[in-house]
Design an enzyme around this catalytic site. Structure first.
Site, PDB file in Angstrom:
ATOM      1  CG  ASP A 136      -4.384   6.314   2.465  1.00 14.46           C
ATOM      2  OD1 ASP A 136      -3.699   6.985   1.706  1.00 14.46           O
ATOM      3  OD2 ASP A 136      -4.054   6.072   3.630  1.00 14.46           O
TER       4      ASP A 136
ATOM      5  NE  ARG B  66     -10.209   0.785  15.041  1.00 12.12           N
ATOM      6  CZ  ARG B  66      -9.739   0.597  13.810  1.00 12.12           C
ATOM      7  NH1 ARG B  66     -10.105   1.402  12.846  1.00 12.12           N
ATOM      8  NH2 ARG B  66      -8.897  -0.384  13.544  1.00 12.12           N
TER       9      ARG B  66
HETATM   10  C1  PRP Z   1      -8.620   1.854   6.013  1.00 13.17           C
HETATM   11  C2  PRP Z   1      -9.982   2.442   5.607  1.00 13.17           C
HETATM   12  C3  PRP Z   1     -10.216   1.846   4.257  1.00 13.17           C
HETATM   13  C4  PRP Z   1      -8.811   1.641   3.714  1.00 13.17           C
HETATM   14  C5  PRP Z   1      -8.513   2.728   2.738  1.00 13.17           C
HETATM   15  O1  PRP Z   1      -8.816   0.630   6.592  1.00 13.17           O
HETATM   16  O2  PRP Z   1     -10.976   2.111   6.523  1.00 13.17           O
HETATM   17  O3  PRP Z   1     -10.903   0.621   4.330  1.00 13.17           O
HETATM   18  O4  PRP Z   1      -7.890   1.738   4.797  1.00 13.17           O
HETATM   19  O5  PRP Z   1      -7.218   2.607   2.250  1.00 13.17           O
HETATM   20  P1  PRP Z   1      -6.888   2.499   0.693  1.00 13.17           P
HETATM   21  O6  PRP Z   1      -7.689   3.527  -0.016  1.00 13.17           O
HETATM   22  O7  PRP Z   1      -5.402   2.809   0.649  1.00 13.17           O
HETATM   23  O8  PRP Z   1      -7.171   1.120   0.218  1.00 13.17           O
HETATM   24  P2  PRP Z   1      -7.635  -0.187   7.311  1.00 13.17           P
HETATM   25  O9  PRP Z   1      -7.021  -1.145   6.322  1.00 13.17           O
HETATM   26  O10 PRP Z   1      -6.692   0.771   7.959  1.00 13.17           O
HETATM   27  O11 PRP Z   1      -8.410  -1.062   8.374  1.00 13.17           O
HETATM   28  P3  PRP Z   1      -9.324  -0.573   9.626  1.00 13.17           P
HETATM   29  O12 PRP Z   1     -10.522   0.138   9.051  1.00 13.17           O
HETATM   30  O13 PRP Z   1      -9.695  -1.839  10.314  1.00 13.17           O
HETATM   31  O14 PRP Z   1      -8.472   0.337  10.479  1.00 13.17           O
END
Ligand code: PRP
Length: 184
Positions: free
Chosen positions: A108, A170
């Site tokens: 992201d 999920r």
């Molecule tokens: C999501 C995804 C990545 C991170 C990416 O995890 O799995 O690890 O966000 O975001 P970034 O590029 O902005 O750092 P999340 O924190 O939502 O946790 P989860 O996988 O447990 O849902």
């Protein structure tokens, strides 16, 4: 979970399960080629989102895939943009001198991965590469090198294939844009 089980909650489907599995197969062929003759890379999944992608990707590989997991969290709410990450669960494996392949569901802002790559490199890994199913180019705040990429997607709220909204969706067999009425 099938698309029809939650159809009224989705705005539109971005990627079907078939498209995703075909892409993971292609990426698996590339990974096999790139690591030919070497010790197999350690697949590192970042909990929880990466579990679904890592599972399907590992099944597509034609070598014994060693897996390990990390759970990380940004400090508190709304501070994700700070890029400060806390380790909630660390790897079991010693990665000194190992080739590591991080498997992610989505990039992201890129902040999680950029921190993680540096962290794993600092442990003496021989190499640290990244496989990500999805990337949102318009949301990225830092450049992250991605050797194996599934799809670039628009900067919208997406769920499925590991991605959640309040821990739901999920296990959806697709990547879909969530309908606005669900979260507003
Ligand atoms: C999501 C995804 C990545 C991170 C990416 O995890 O799995 O690890 O966000 O975001 P970034 O590029 O902005 O750092 P999340 O924190 O939502 O946790 P989860 O996988 O447990 O849902």
């Amino acid at each position: 979970m099938r698309i029809e089980d939650v159809e009224g909650e989705l705005d539109r489907i971005l990627l079907t399960e078939e498209e995703i599995l075909t892409k993971l197969d292609e990426l698996a062929r590339q990974v096999e080629e790139d690591y030919k003759g070497k010790r197999v890379p350690l697949l590192v999944g970042v909990l929880k989102g990466a579990v679904v992608v890592l599972s399907d990707f590992a099944k597509a590989l034609n070598f014994h895939a060693e897996m390990d997991f990390m759970a990380v969290s940004s400090y508190g709410h709304g501070t994700k943009s700070s890029g400060v990450v806390r380790i909630l669960k660390d790897l079991d494996a010693d990665i000194h001198d190992r080739d590591v392949l991080i498997v992610e569901d989505i990039i992201d802002t890129g902040l999680t991965l950029s921190w993680l790559i540096e962290n794993l490199e600092s442990r003496g890994a021989k190499s640290v590469k990244v496989l990500a199913l999805l990337r949102k180019p318009d949301a990225m705040k830092v450049h992250v090198p991605v050797q194996y990429l599934g799809f670039d997607i628009p900067n919208e709220f997406v769920v499925g294939f590991g991605l959640d909204y309040a821990e739901k969706y999920r296990n959806l067999r697709a990547v879909a844009v969530l309908a606005k009425h669900v979260y507003s």
